[in-house]
Design an enzyme around this catalytic site. Sequence first.
Site, PDB file in Angstrom:
ATOM      1  CG  HIS A   1      -1.711  -1.059   1.326  1.00  0.00           C
ATOM      2  ND1 HIS A   1      -2.925  -1.504   0.221  1.00  0.00           N
ATOM      3  CD2 HIS A   1      -1.700  -2.306   2.179  1.00  0.00           C
ATOM      4  CE1 HIS A   1      -3.341  -2.554   0.708  1.00  0.00           C
ATOM      5  NE2 HIS A   1      -2.935  -3.083   1.736  1.00  0.00           N
TER       6      HIS A   1
ATOM      7  CG  HIS B   1      16.567  26.544   9.241  1.00  0.00           C
ATOM      8  ND1 HIS B   1      16.977  25.995  10.358  1.00  0.00           N
ATOM      9  CD2 HIS B   1      16.005  25.657   8.471  1.00  0.00           C
ATOM     10  CE1 HIS B   1      16.524  24.689  10.352  1.00  0.00           C
ATOM     11  NE2 HIS B   1      16.054  24.558   9.274  1.00  0.00           N
TER      12      HIS B   1
END
Length: 539
Positions: free
Chosen positions: A133, A451
Site C-alpha cells: 500500500h 536556516h
Amino acid sequence: MEPRAACLQRRRTGPRREEKDQPSGGGEPPSGGAESSGEVGGNAEMLEGLDFMQWTQHMEAVKMQLLEQAQRQLLELLDRAVSEAVQSYPPQGRPLPTIPSDSLSKTQEPPLRKRKVFIIRKSLLDELMEVQHFRTIYHMFIAGLCVFIISILAIDFIDEGRLMLEFDLLIFSFGQLPLALMTWVPMFLSTLLAPYQALRLWARPQAAGAWTLGAGLGCVFLAAHIAVLGILPVHVAVEYQLPPASSCVLVFEQVRLLMKSYSFLREVVPGILRARGEGVQAPSFSSYLYFLFCPTLIYRETYPRTSNVRWNYVAKNFSQAFGCILYACFILGRLCVPVFANMSQEPFSTRALVLSVMHATLPGIFMLLLIFFAFLHCWLNAFAEMLRFGDRMFYRDWWNSTSFSNYYRTWNVVVHDWLYSYVYQDGLWLLGSQARGAAMLGVFLVSAVVHEYIFCFVLGFFYPVMLILFLVVGGPMNFMMHDRHTGPAWNVLMWTMLFLGQGIQVSLYCQEWYARRHCPLPQTTFWGLVTPRSWSCHT
C-alpha cells in the site's frame, strides 16, 4: 441453542436459578419430546463450551509464544544497544575518566548527560516500502513526474512543433558547479587537519610551559580553520555570483563541517583537559576521517557497521535523488515561474498577495516532500550504505505528528541530535536544570539564525521570512501544540500549518527573487541590501 454470550454467562455464574431450584418431583412431568429436545440442547451447549475452551487454550498458547518472541527480540535489542554503547564510550584503549567528589569544573562533563546510542536499524521509509500500500503512494509520485514530462513534451510540440525537454532552470541552478567543488577542497582539508592537529597538541604529556605553548598553537589552528570555513565560501559566492544550487552545495558543506568539527572537539576535549599531563591518547585519525563522511553529526570513535555494501541500493538512492531534483525543477518551472515572473509588474494589493500564497501552497508542500525524500532518505542512505554505517534513523514518522514539538524532533533527527546534545543539554548544564525554557529558546534561536543564513546564502539576498516563521510562529506553536495534544484533528491542523508555511515561503521568496532582477539598485547601500525589493518594485 443459546447464544454464545448466554453460554459464557452460564459458565461464569453456574446454572440458572430456576433450573437449580426446580423440584425433582411433583407437578406435571414433561413430555417425551421436550425431554429429547432438552438433551439435544444440552449436548449442543456442551459441544460449544468445549469448542470455546479449546479456542481459549489455543489463544493462550499463541499469547505465550508472542510474549516469548517479543521478550527475545527486546533482549537482543537491549544487548545490541549496550554493546554499541560500550564500544562507543569510553574509546577503546583509554581509561575511564575519574570524576572527583567535589563539584564539577567547567572542563568536566555535565552530570547525567544523555549520550546518543547508535544501533543497527533501517530507515523508516525502507521498512514502509516493504508494504504494498505504501509502495503505491511512491508509484503515484513517479506517475506525477511522468505527467510533468508528458505535459512539457506536449506543450513544446503544440507551440514549437518539436519534442524537446528544456533543462534551462536545471542548467542555470547548477551553473559554476566546478568552482563550488574546487572551493570545497580547502574547506574540507582545513576541517580534516586543523581540529585533529589541535587535539594532538592538547593531548601531549608535556611540562606546564610547553603544554601551554602547544595549546596556544592548537588554538591558532582552530582560528585558521574557522576563518577558512567562514570567509572562503562567502567570498566565492559573492564574488562569482554563484547560482542557487551551487551556492547550496557550499553553504551546506560549510555548516556541516563546522558542526562536525565542533562535535569532535566537544566529545574529546573535556576528557583530555581533565587528564592534562597524563599523556591521554588522541582518537585515531582514521576514526576522525570516517566521521567526516558518515551521515551523523555526533562523533564516536566507533559506530555499528553493516557486513557488506549493496551497490545496487546505492545506485538506486542516488538515481532517486537525481529524479527528485528534476521533479523540483519541473514544479518550479510549471507552477511557480509563470505566476511570479511578472508579478512585480502589477500593483501591489492584499488580494494578489493572498492569492499568490494560496497558489504556492501546493508547489511548496511538494518541495518540502522532495527535499525530505531526496536528502534525508536517499542521499544519507546512499552514503550510509557506502560506508556501511549501521544506524539509518535519519528521521522518524514526522508525518504522524500532532504537535510541532514532535515534528521538530522527528523531521531531521541528524540535526536534532546535534542541537539537543550541544545546545539544549549544554545550556541546561550552564544555566541550571530549571532553565529548560531558556535552553529551548536557545535551540530555536540557533536553528532560526542558521536556516535564515542558508536561505540568504543560497538566494543571494536577505529577506527574513524563515527567521520570522521560526521565531514568531514556530516558537509559540512549539509550546501551544505540545505532546499532550493527540488525535487526528491535531494532525490535520499541523499539516494545514505546514501547507500555509510552505506557501508563504515560496510566494515571498519568489516575489523577492524576481523583484531584485526587475528593479536593480542604482547604487549598492546597506539599507538597499536588507530592505525587501518586492515592496517597492512595480515596473
